[in-house]
Design an enzyme around this catalytic site. Structure first.
Site, PDB file in Angstrom:
ATOM      1  N   THR A   1       0.655  -6.888   4.769  1.00  0.00           N
ATOM      2  CA  THR A   1      -0.366  -7.184   3.560  1.00  0.00           C
ATOM      3  C   THR A   1       0.100  -8.966   3.644  1.00  0.00           C
ATOM      4  O   THR A   1      -0.886  -9.656   3.317  1.00  0.00           O
ATOM      5  CB  THR A   1       0.171  -6.688   2.374  1.00  0.00           C
ATOM      6  OG1 THR A   1      -0.669  -7.551   1.311  1.00  0.00           O
ATOM      7  CG2 THR A   1       1.322  -6.845   2.271  1.00  0.00           C
TER       8      THR A   1
ATOM      9  N   ASP B   1      -2.308  -1.456  10.593  1.00  0.00           N
ATOM     10  CA  ASP B   1      -2.339  -1.043   9.369  1.00  0.00           C
ATOM     11  C   ASP B   1      -2.931  -2.679   8.979  1.00  0.00           C
ATOM     12  O   ASP B   1      -3.215  -2.766   7.688  1.00  0.00           O
ATOM     13  CB  ASP B   1      -0.846  -1.482   8.465  1.00  0.00           C
ATOM     14  CG  ASP B   1      -0.968   0.003   8.491  1.00  0.00           C
ATOM     15  OD1 ASP B   1      -1.967   0.947   8.600  1.00  0.00           O
ATOM     16  OD2 ASP B   1       0.576   0.802   8.232  1.00  0.00           O
TER      17      ASP B   1
ATOM     18  N   SER C   1       9.965  -2.993   5.914  1.00  0.00           N
ATOM     19  CA  SER C   1      10.397  -1.906   6.970  1.00  0.00           C
ATOM     20  C   SER C   1      10.794  -0.337   5.818  1.00  0.00           C
ATOM     21  O   SER C   1      11.157   0.589   6.371  1.00  0.00           O
ATOM     22  CB  SER C   1      12.003  -1.744   7.909  1.00  0.00           C
ATOM     23  OG  SER C   1      11.734  -2.758   8.397  1.00  0.00           O
TER      24      SER C   1
ATOM     25  N   LYS D   1       1.092  -1.658  -0.503  1.00  0.00           N
ATOM     26  CA  LYS D   1       0.360   0.192   0.301  1.00  0.00           C
ATOM     27  C   LYS D   1       0.893   1.374  -0.525  1.00  0.00           C
ATOM     28  O   LYS D   1       2.167   1.276   0.220  1.00  0.00           O
ATOM     29  CB  LYS D   1      -0.949  -0.110   1.053  1.00  0.00           C
ATOM     30  CG  LYS D   1      -0.410   0.144   2.321  1.00  0.00           C
ATOM     31  CD  LYS D   1       0.411   1.343   3.621  1.00  0.00           C
ATOM     32  CE  LYS D   1       0.851   0.963   4.624  1.00  0.00           C
ATOM     33  NZ  LYS D   1       1.833   2.931   5.354  1.00  0.00           N
TER      34      LYS D   1
HETATM   35  O1  C5P Z   1      -0.002  -1.040  15.306  1.00  0.00           O
HETATM   36  P1  C5P Z   1       1.949  -1.557  14.752  1.00  0.00           P
HETATM   37  O2  C5P Z   1       2.454  -2.544  15.751  1.00  0.00           O
HETATM   38  O3  C5P Z   1       2.014  -1.561  13.337  1.00  0.00           O
HETATM   39  O4  C5P Z   1       2.084  -0.438  15.211  1.00  0.00           O
HETATM   40  C1  C5P Z   1       3.723   0.425  15.272  1.00  0.00           C
HETATM   41  C2  C5P Z   1       3.547   1.386  16.500  1.00  0.00           C
HETATM   42  O5  C5P Z   1       3.301   2.436  15.899  1.00  0.00           O
HETATM   43  C3  C5P Z   1       2.898   1.057  17.795  1.00  0.00           C
HETATM   44  O6  C5P Z   1       3.785   0.480  18.748  1.00  0.00           O
HETATM   45  C4  C5P Z   1       2.676   2.908  18.010  1.00  0.00           C
HETATM   46  O7  C5P Z   1       3.869   3.423  18.775  1.00  0.00           O
HETATM   47  C5  C5P Z   1       3.215   3.425  16.650  1.00  0.00           C
HETATM   48  N1  C5P Z   1       1.369   3.604  16.303  1.00  0.00           N
HETATM   49  C6  C5P Z   1       0.777   4.552  16.756  1.00  0.00           C
HETATM   50  N2  C5P Z   1      -0.619   4.669  16.734  1.00  0.00           N
HETATM   51  C7  C5P Z   1      -1.768   4.347  15.150  1.00  0.00           C
HETATM   52  C8  C5P Z   1      -0.698   3.319  15.263  1.00  0.00           C
HETATM   53  C9  C5P Z   1       0.971   2.333  15.532  1.00  0.00           C
HETATM   54  O8  C5P Z   1       1.095   5.292  17.036  1.00  0.00           O
HETATM   55  N3  C5P Z   1      -2.389   5.011  14.935  1.00  0.00           N
END
Ligand code: C5P
Length: 283
Positions: free
Chosen positions: A104, A136, A96, A10
């Protein structure tokens, strides 16, 4: 039984942060759309009740840290499935990179397991499981073009963008989303005009879309990684118009209406950056 599932990357047409939440996450508004750069997931039922992941990548673990493994585990637990699964991931999406590669893959595993065992679970339920894996993943379960709200788990489908080409350039660094989010000062952010982008999508208005794309994480990543700034400048010098960093970076993309111009920008970037892609929007 073996089946294949495409796991497209994406890009963020917008990424806005509205507020910090008590759970450490942020409330966001992100318009995302899928692109024709995809991993390929193969799922195979196995007799032993276990999850196996295989892939050839120096950067991605094949054990329980892998988001595809986590998705399979969450799915099996939720529906009490005692059959095992082998997941093979052919990676094409850089890791990354801000392109949702891990998310995905996880989403494709959820869709694929649903098909593999003919369970007919609605997409919204798969997305709810996906939200437990990463912010995501719910968008990636749906794919196409959508706005994600809340932590990323509230998905509203949007009209697909006008057809165009995407040039992507990824500098040779990986960015931790967590680190970038930690640096956000919500007060004083200059927010993208999300509704103008939604209008542009509805009207299939390419130039309006390019004029309004925006990402509040961009300035933060550019400050930490000057090479991302250099790539952005280089793309703009190459004549690209809609240029933006995707997600928390470091990949920078450009939206280009005509193939010949996209090819020129792609060629120009290749001498400058190792990982460059020229693809179409899928969403
Ligand atoms: O949800 P995910 O593990 O992909 O998110 C990685 C990091 O990004 C989280 O630990 C958080 O610090 C940050 N994040 C956030 N707010 C979001 C999505 C991600 O602060 N809506």
């Amino acid at each position: 039984m073996v089946l294949f599932e495409k796991a497209p990357a994406k890009i963020n047409l917008s990424l806005d942060v509205l507020s910090k939440r008590d759970d450490g996450y942020h409330n966001v508004e992100m318009i995302m759309t899928t692109i024709d750069l995809a991993d390929r997931i193969t799922l195979r039922s196995i007799n032993r009740d276990r999850i196996e992941v295989s892939l050839e990548s120096r950067f991605v673990p094949s054990d329980e840290r892998n988001l595809a493994y986590k998705a399979a585990n969450a799915f099996k637990q939720k529906y009490g499935i005692k059959t095992g699964v082998h997941i093979h991931i052919e990676k094409s999406i850089p890791v990354s990179a801000g392109l949702g590669g891990g998310s995905t893959d996880a989403a494709a595993v959820l869709r694929g397991m649903n098909r593999l065992w003919k369970l007919d679970i609605p997409t919204s339920e798969l997305a709810t499981i996906g939200a437990t894996i990463g912010s995501d993943v719910p968008f990636c379960v749906y794919g196409n073009t959508a706005i994600a709200k809340g932590r990323g788990e509230i998905i509203e489908p949007l009209s697909s963008p006008p057809s165009c080409w995407v040039v992507l350039a990824k500098p040779d660094i990986g960015v931790s989303t967590r680190t970038i989010f930690q640096r956000i000062q919500v007060e004083g952010l200059s927010h993208p005009n999300t509704s103008a982008i939604m209008d542009a999508l509805r009207q299939k208005h390419f130039h309006k879309m390019c004029a309004h794309i925006g990402n509040v994480l961009e300035d933060i990543t550019l400050a930490v990684y000057p090479e991302v700034q250099r790539i952005k400048c280089r793309m703009e010098q190459a004549g690209a118009s809609g240029v933006l960093m995707s997600g928390s970076g470091p990949t920078v993309y450009s939206l280009v209406e005509h193939q010949s111009k996209a090819q020129r920008i792609y060629n120009g970037m290749r001498g400058f950056c190792e990982e460059v892609y020229l693809v179409r929007l899928l969403g």
